[in-house]
Structure formats: C-alpha cells, structure tokens
Design an enzyme around this catalytic site. Structure first.
Site, PDB file in Angstrom:
ATOM      1  CB  ILE A  58      -1.012   0.090   1.082  1.00  8.69           C
ATOM      2  CG1 ILE A  58      -2.170  -1.103   0.835  1.00  8.69           C
ATOM      3  CG2 ILE A  58      -2.079   1.105   1.367  1.00  8.69           C
ATOM      4  CD1 ILE A  58      -2.869  -1.338   2.400  1.00  8.69           C
ATOM      5  CB  ALA A  61       0.141   1.911  -4.633  1.00  9.74           C
ATOM      6  CD  GLU A  62      -2.418   4.984  -1.369  1.00 13.04           C
ATOM      7  OE1 GLU A  62      -2.403   6.355  -1.401  1.00 13.04           O
ATOM      8  OE2 GLU A  62      -3.780   4.388  -1.284  1.00 13.04           O
ATOM      9  CB  SER A  63       3.758   7.706  -0.475  1.00 12.82           C
ATOM     10  OG  SER A  63       4.660   7.507   0.317  1.00 12.82           O
ATOM     11  CE1 TYR A 148      -3.658   2.412  -4.328  1.00 12.16           C
ATOM     12  CE2 TYR A 148      -5.385   1.226  -2.680  1.00 12.16           C
ATOM     13  CZ  TYR A 148      -4.601   1.669  -2.996  1.00 12.16           C
ATOM     14  OH  TYR A 148      -3.998   1.889  -1.787  1.00 12.16           O
TER      15      TYR A 148
END
Length: 252
Positions: A58, A61-63, A148
């Site tokens: 996560i 993928a997020e940052s 996502y």
C-alpha cells in the site's frame, strides 16, 4: 485471498468519515528512539495482525515511501491519509512516518475485518471508500480503483523493498526538528543507492559536467559567430554606402 485481522470496526463510511475508522487512538508517544521504515512496518503489522507485505505494498502504491508526499486531493504521507481520517485515527502529524504507517495500518485492518479478510475489497475501500464498495456490491467500476487493487496485490505478492530510511523522534513522540530534513535526505539517498553505485554516481557527475561544458562552449561559439556576422554586415554596409558607383547612382 483472505487474511485475518484482530481489529474490529463499525466500518460504515469512507476514509473521510468518522464512522469508518472507529475510535481515535493517540500514536504520538509510542516511539522514542531511532527506527527504520522496515522496523516500523514490522511493528505495525504485529500490532494490527496485518501482513507486512500488504502494508508495504500500500505504501509503495500510495507514495513510493515518500514521507512528504501530498496528493492533489490532500492525502498526506507514506500511507496517504486524508486529514479527517488521520485525526480519527489519532495521527497528529501525517508527515511523521511512524504515526502515518501506524494509522494507515489500523485503517486497513478495519477494512479487512469489515470485509471478512477479503484483501481486494479492503483495498477498494481504502482507495474509493466503503460507501462505494457497498453501492456497487464489490470493487467499484472506477478505473483508478480497479488498477489500484491490481497494483497493490501485485506488489504484495512479488515483495516490496523498503528504502533504508530512518528517523528519530522526541520523547513526546514529535519528530525532532533537525531530523525532518535528515529523513527526506535519507529517503532520497536510499533511492539513489538502489539506482547507482558510488562509482556510477561519480561517472554520472563527470559526464554531466562535461555535457554542461560542451553546451556552454557551443553557446559561446554561436554568440561569437552571431557577433561576427553582425560586424561583417555592418562593414559591408559602410563599404557600399561610400562606394563611388553608389554615390553616382544616388546623385543621379
């Protein structure tokens, strides 16, 4: 795929609603020493009984593990927490890697509990909100959300390498003022170390400097040629202006 999570949740809203995250919890005073990102992920995984690879996926993928990341929608930090969600989770500083990861892990654990361990639905809720998952009876038909879920699942299954970044917090849990820049520097240094060896870095710098010198030399040559051309044009004009033939023609 299903995993077990020990955290319960009332989980009726989205990331931006208070109902989705349950009661707040203050993470600000847990860590009082220097810790690496890998250690923080380990602690968060053990505390909330969530697979560490899922949390890391996560974050990737997020940052891409950037503690200072901010999205156009206002999501902040490594796990990209919305400000309202962060407050409900007890996160007082979303740019503090420890608080952010602990808060994001708590949230995904609630989503896993809500969807009986279904990772895909939990990820869909993390991205698009529980309300949309309920509305469409599964993963919403949003291209962003569907991509996502696939991306995070792929990261989780293939494994994710975490940057070798660490930071120090004060006794009250706040990040030391001097260490904020150190965290950012450490993060980018770890990325560079994954891309280049030190020798390759020196070669790159040498090549870059040579390119800069060549570019400056080319610019100087163009300027000199332009100045010479202007001078030649001026002198040609003067010669033409005072030519007897031209003077006779003008006199006629």
């Amino acid at each position: 795929m299903r995993v077990n999570a020990i955290q319960g949740t009332d989980g009726t809203g989205t990331q931006t609603t208070t109902a989705a995250v349950g009661q707040g919890e203050d993470f600000s005073s847990y860590l009082q020493t220097t810790a690496s990102l890998e250690e923080i992920f380990t602690e968060a995984a053990e505390k909330y009984n969530v697979p560490k690879n899922l949390i890391k996926a996560i974050a990737k993928a997020e940052s891409d593990f950037n503690p200072n990341a901010t999205s156009g929608a206002g999501a902040q930090g490594i796990m990209q927490l919305m400000p309202a969600t962060a407050r409900e989770l007890g996160v007082t500083d979303s740019y503090d890697p420890y608080q952010n990861i602990m808060g994001g892990t708590k949230y995904i654990s609630e989503m896993l509990a809500k969807y009986d361990g279904n990772v895909s639905l939990a990820l869909a809720a993390y991205n698009a909100g529980s309300n949309n998952v309920a509305k469409y009876g599964g993963i919403p038909p949003f291209k962003e959300t569907q991509n996502y879920v696939v991306k995070v699942t792929g990261f989780m299954n293939n494994g994710v390498e975490v940057p070798n970044a660490s930071y120090t917090v004060n006794a009250d849990g706040s990040m030391a003022a001097a260490s904020v820049q150190e965290v950012e520097d450490s993060y980018y240094q770890s990325i560079l170390e994954q891309l280049f060896s030190y020798e390759e870095y020196l070669k790159f710098i040498d090549m870059y400097m040579k390119l800069q010198e060549a570019e400056q030399k080319e610019i100087k040559q163009e300027q000199e040629q332009s100045e010479k051309k202007n001078d030649d044009s001026y002198y040609a004009y003067q010669e033409l202006r005072y030519s007897p033939t031209v003077m006779n023609l003008l006199g006629q």
